[in-house]
Design an enzyme around this catalytic site. Structure first.
Site, short mmCIF file in Angstrom:
data_model
loop_
_atom_site.label_atom_id
_atom_site.label_comp_id
_atom_site.label_asym_id
_atom_site.label_seq_id
_atom_site.Cartn_x
_atom_site.Cartn_y
_atom_site.Cartn_z
N GLY A 1 0.78 -1.22 0.15
CA GLY A 1 -0.12 -0.12 0.03
C GLY A 1 0.91 1.34 -0.17
N ILE B 1 1.60 3.70 2.33
CA ILE B 1 2.61 3.92 3.47
C ILE B 1 3.43 2.70 3.44
CG2 ILE B 1 2.71 4.41 5.95
CD1 ILE B 1 0.06 5.61 5.94
N ASP C 1 -4.38 -13.46 3.64
CA ASP C 1 -5.21 -12.65 4.26
C ASP C 1 -4.93 -12.86 5.71
OD1 ASP C 1 -8.95 -13.26 4.83
OD2 ASP C 1 -7.67 -11.98 5.72
N PHE D 1 0.24 -2.52 8.82
CA PHE D 1 -0.83 -1.54 8.31
C PHE D 1 -1.87 -2.12 7.75
CE2 PHE D 1 2.71 1.53 8.15
CZ PHE D 1 3.69 1.16 7.93
N SER E 1 -3.42 6.42 14.33
CA SER E 1 -3.85 7.76 13.57
C SER E 1 -4.05 8.84 14.62
CB SER E 1 -5.02 7.32 12.52
OG SER E 1 -5.61 8.54 12.07
N TYR F 1 -14.08 3.08 11.57
CA TYR F 1 -12.72 3.07 10.85
C TYR F 1 -11.81 3.66 12.19
CZ TYR F 1 -8.26 5.13 9.57
OH TYR F 1 -6.95 5.36 9.74
N LYS G 1 -8.84 1.91 15.33
CA LYS G 1 -7.58 2.54 15.65
C LYS G 1 -7.37 2.52 17.09
CE LYS G 1 -5.70 3.05 11.66
NZ LYS G 1 -4.53 2.13 11.21
N TYR H 1 -0.17 9.01 13.15
CA TYR H 1 0.17 9.56 11.97
C TYR H 1 -1.01 10.88 11.99
CZ TYR H 1 1.62 5.02 10.21
OH TYR H 1 2.13 3.72 10.14
N ASN I 1 -9.51 11.41 0.33
CA ASN I 1 -8.45 12.41 0.99
C ASN I 1 -7.96 13.88 -0.09
OD1 ASN I 1 -6.74 9.79 2.18
ND2 ASN I 1 -8.07 11.06 3.19
N ARG J 1 -18.07 18.81 5.27
CA ARG J 1 -18.20 17.34 5.29
C ARG J 1 -18.36 16.69 6.55
NH1 ARG J 1 -12.98 13.93 3.12
NH2 ARG J 1 -12.24 14.55 5.01
N ASP K 1 -15.56 15.70 9.94
CA ASP K 1 -14.51 16.46 9.89
C ASP K 1 -14.17 17.37 11.21
OD1 ASP K 1 -13.44 15.78 7.01
OD2 ASP K 1 -14.43 17.63 6.28
C1 WQD Z 1 -8.43 16.68 4.97
C2 WQD Z 1 -9.15 18.10 4.95
C3 WQD Z 1 -11.36 17.91 4.37
C4 WQD Z 1 -10.93 16.24 0.48
C5 WQD Z 1 -8.63 11.05 6.99
C6 WQD Z 1 -8.55 10.23 8.00
C7 WQD Z 1 -7.37 9.93 8.89
C8 WQD Z 1 -6.18 9.52 7.97
C9 WQD Z 1 -6.03 10.61 6.92
C10 WQD Z 1 -6.21 7.28 7.57
C11 WQD Z 1 -10.13 18.01 5.66
C12 WQD Z 1 -10.60 18.61 3.24
C13 WQD Z 1 -10.80 16.71 1.56
C14 WQD Z 1 -11.74 17.01 -0.56
C15 WQD Z 1 -11.73 18.81 1.01
N1 WQD Z 1 -6.34 8.44 7.26
N2 WQD Z 1 -11.09 17.88 2.07
N3 WQD Z 1 -12.10 18.36 0.02
O1 WQD Z 1 -10.01 13.70 7.07
O2 WQD Z 1 -7.99 15.08 7.85
O3 WQD Z 1 -7.74 12.38 7.70
O4 WQD Z 1 -7.23 10.96 6.35
O5 WQD Z 1 -5.37 6.84 8.45
O6 WQD Z 1 -7.45 8.90 9.83
O7 WQD Z 1 -9.31 10.68 8.91
O8 WQD Z 1 -8.06 13.77 5.70
O9 WQD Z 1 -7.41 14.47 3.22
O10 WQD Z 1 -9.56 13.50 3.89
O11 WQD Z 1 -9.21 15.78 4.54
O12 WQD Z 1 -11.99 20.04 1.34
O13 WQD Z 1 -11.98 16.67 -1.48
O14 WQD Z 1 -9.16 18.33 3.59
O15 WQD Z 1 -12.74 18.51 4.70
O16 WQD Z 1 -10.70 19.38 6.29
P1 WQD Z 1 -8.60 13.67 7.10
P2 WQD Z 1 -8.46 14.19 4.20
#
Ligand code: WQD
Length: 340
Positions: free
Chosen positions: A13, A15, A61, A83, A126, A151, A155, A179, A201, A297, A300
């Site tokens: 993956g 990371i 698996d 991971f 996380s 999810y 963690k 992280y 993301n 969203r 968040d």
């Molecule tokens: C970041 C910011 C969104 C997409 C998540 C998981 C966390 C880890 C990292 C796994 C937020 C904004 C996002 C978009 C946007 N994952 N955004 N438009 O939610 O901080 O963390 O990913 O381990 O556990 O919770 O990351 O990148 O989704 O969002 O405006 O199309 O970007 O609202 O403020 P997040 P993200």
């Protein structure tokens, strides 16, 4: 120190592949195991190209305990970095049992067999465990908040499983790395993030919009109580993050841990807003992004960033790459995927 072997579960993956590169270049032997539920062999082939050699790759698996036992009997594993987990926040809300079963059973199988073999375990946690807090930056002593999603709950639960196992079973030692927001790609542009379907993301959505794969980036909310109204995050470069794993594994393998279970934040300590990240991406890469404001969203948090002091003091690790370098690498990776 004699050469140590590290099992990287989920090592094909995003990371896991970057950690595999850094571990190998630091002198470790790495065994990659993956069930390929969330990736193909693209990053694995990129890892081999970067290293100039093939690494053992075991499709498996981890929910099948017998497969985990077979893996440990085949390789002289000294430490495990775990991971392998489902990680789509939204999907975990609609499919909680799928997430609890996979993420908890796979970790318990790995941990149970590792302890029988006397292996140390590093768990990929996380910052999501902190939830929304107004005590910023967060330290490792900051209280965890009830998870916003199954999810996130897996963690928290896996941290507790590791903590309690370390207390109960002699010889088991564990580290949890929390992280913040991993972003970017390897400078070679041979490995990077490969989200399946529409990216959840921010950064992969940015790069896919910039390359023309997505029409427009939605910025989720501009009415947050922050300087520019958009959320604040601690964006950590994927190579910096990978190097933190090498420091943590070395701490375990060299017996330098001060407690049998340790937790470290892995972040830059530098909060950046969504808007600031977009602006930085456009500037460093000379591209104009098509984006618009959209409603907030659900789930968040407004703002979160790390106090990375403990990792610096105890792991001798600190984030070094600039956000510009990180976003340039993310863009180079997206262009390579598009054959440009
Ligand atoms: C970041 C910011 C969104 C997409 C998540 C998981 C966390 C880890 C990292 C796994 C937020 C904004 C996002 C978009 C946007 N994952 N955004 N438009 O939610 O901080 O963390 O990913 O381990 O556990 O919770 O990351 O990148 O989704 O969002 O405006 O199309 O970007 O609202 O403020 P997040 P993200």
């Amino acid at each position: 120190m004699s050469k140590k072997t590290v099992l990287v579960s989920g090592g094909a993956g995003f990371i896991g592949s970057h950690v595999t590169v850094e571990l190998t270049q630091a002198g470790y032997d790495v065994v990659i195991a993956d069930n390929f539920s969330n990736c193909d062999e693209t990053n694995y082939r990129g890892v081999c190209a970067i290293l100039g050699k093939e690494l053992p790759l075991i499709p498996m698996d981890f929910c099948q305990r017998s497969s985990v036992e077979e893996l440990f009997s085949k390789y002289p594993i000294d430490a495990v970095i775990h991971f392998a987990a489902f990680k789509a926040v939204g999907e975990s809300v609609s499919e909680p049992l799928k997430y609890y079963r996979n993420n908890l059973v796979s970790f318990m199988n790995i941990l149970d067999v590792a302890r029988e073999k006397g292996c140390n375990v590093l768990f990929s946690s996380s910052a999501t465990v902190y939830g929304q807090t107004d005590q910023l930056p967060v330290t490792e002593q900051s209280p965890r908040q009830p998870a916003e999603s199954p999810y996130g709950n897996t963690k928290t639960m896996c941290e507790d499983i590791l903590r309690d196992s370390v207390k109960a079973y002699p010889g088991v030692r564990g580290i949890a790395l929390r992280y913040f927001n991993p972003i970017g790609a390897h400078p070679s542009a041979l490995i990077g993030e490969l989200p399946r379907g529409v990216p959840n993301n921010l950064v992969p959505f940015i790069t896919q919009t910039a390359i023309g794969k997505r029409e427009c980036l939605s910025v989720f909310g501009n009415d947050y109580p922050t300087p520019d109204g958009t959320c604040l995050r601690d964006f950590i470069d994927i190579v910096d993050l990978a190097k933190a794993h090498v420091c943590a594994v070395t701490r375990m393998c060299e017996g330098k841990m001060k407690q049998a279970y340790e937790i470290f934040n892995v972040g830059t300590g530098r909060p950046l807003s969504v808007l600031e990240l977009i602006t930085a991406f456009e500037k460093v890469n000379g591209v104009k992004l098509n984006w618009k404001y959209a409603p907030r969203r659900a789930g968040d948090v407004v703002a979160i960033w790390a106090d990375p002091t403990l990792a610096e003091q105890e792991l001798g690790w600190k984030a070094e790459r600039s956000i510009e370098d990180t976003l340039a690498a993310a863009w180079a990776w997206e262009k390579r995927l598009a054959g440009k």
